[in-house]
Design a protein around this motif. Structure first.
Motif, short mmCIF file in Angstrom:
data_model
loop_
_atom_site.label_atom_id
_atom_site.label_comp_id
_atom_site.label_asym_id
_atom_site.label_seq_id
_atom_site.Cartn_x
_atom_site.Cartn_y
_atom_site.Cartn_z
N THR A 27 52.81 -30.19 63.60
CA THR A 27 53.07 -28.99 62.79
C THR A 27 51.84 -28.09 62.74
N GLN A 28 50.68 -28.68 62.55
CA GLN A 28 49.45 -27.88 62.55
C GLN A 28 49.27 -27.21 63.91
N ALA A 35 49.53 -12.07 59.26
CA ALA A 35 49.45 -12.24 57.81
C ALA A 35 50.19 -13.54 57.48
N GLU A 36 49.93 -14.08 56.31
CA GLU A 36 50.66 -15.29 55.91
C GLU A 36 52.16 -15.01 55.88
N GLN A 65 49.11 -23.26 51.91
CA GLN A 65 48.55 -24.61 51.95
C GLN A 65 48.17 -24.98 53.38
N MET A 66 49.00 -24.60 54.36
CA MET A 66 48.68 -24.90 55.76
C MET A 66 47.42 -24.15 56.19
N VAL A 67 47.29 -22.90 55.79
CA VAL A 67 46.09 -22.13 56.13
C VAL A 67 44.85 -22.81 55.53
N LEU A 68 44.94 -23.24 54.29
CA LEU A 68 43.81 -23.92 53.66
C LEU A 68 43.49 -25.23 54.38
N ILE A 107 40.44 -23.26 62.02
CA ILE A 107 40.45 -21.80 61.90
C ILE A 107 39.33 -21.39 60.97
N LYS A 108 39.00 -20.10 60.99
CA LYS A 108 38.12 -19.54 59.97
C LYS A 108 38.77 -18.25 59.49
N ARG A 109 38.46 -17.88 58.28
CA ARG A 109 38.98 -16.65 57.71
C ARG A 109 38.03 -16.16 56.65
N GLN A 110 38.21 -14.93 56.25
CA GLN A 110 37.43 -14.35 55.16
C GLN A 110 38.36 -14.26 53.96
N PRO A 111 38.15 -15.11 52.95
CA PRO A 111 39.03 -15.06 51.77
C PRO A 111 39.09 -13.66 51.18
N GLY A 112 40.29 -13.24 50.84
CA GLY A 112 40.49 -11.92 50.25
C GLY A 112 40.61 -10.80 51.26
#
Length: 90
Positions: free
Chosen positions: A19-20, A39-40, A56-59, A67-72
């Protein structure tokens, strides 16, 4: 979990569940097609799941350093693994 390991002297591939792997493949394919990360809400529509499930999957993917992301910051998800190691998107 799926574990794909390299040959002698090669590092192991990251470990992720099927799934991941599908989420990672979607993020990669969407980014290539649209020239911006999903986007989510895009993942929610594709996988037909609830917003909390996608978040939850993104986290989880971020915690596993897949993965990496910039919160917000919208659409800031980037894959940190070699796209050749991703499964085929279904």
């Amino acid at each position: 979990m799926n574990q794909i390991s390299g040959g002698p002297g090669q590092p192991s591939s990251p470990e992720f569940t099927p799934t991941q792997g599908q989420y990672l493949a979607f993020i990669w394919a969407y980014t290539r097609m649209h020239r911006r990360p999903p986007a989510e809400a895009d993942m929610q529509r594709h996988f037909e799941v609830t917003p909390p499930s996608v978040h939850q999957m993104v986290l989880t993917l971020e915690r596993l350093r897949l993965i990496k992301r910039q919160p917000g910051v919208p659409r800031s998800i980037h894959i940190l693994i070699d796209p050749e190691k991703l499964p085929v998107l279904r």
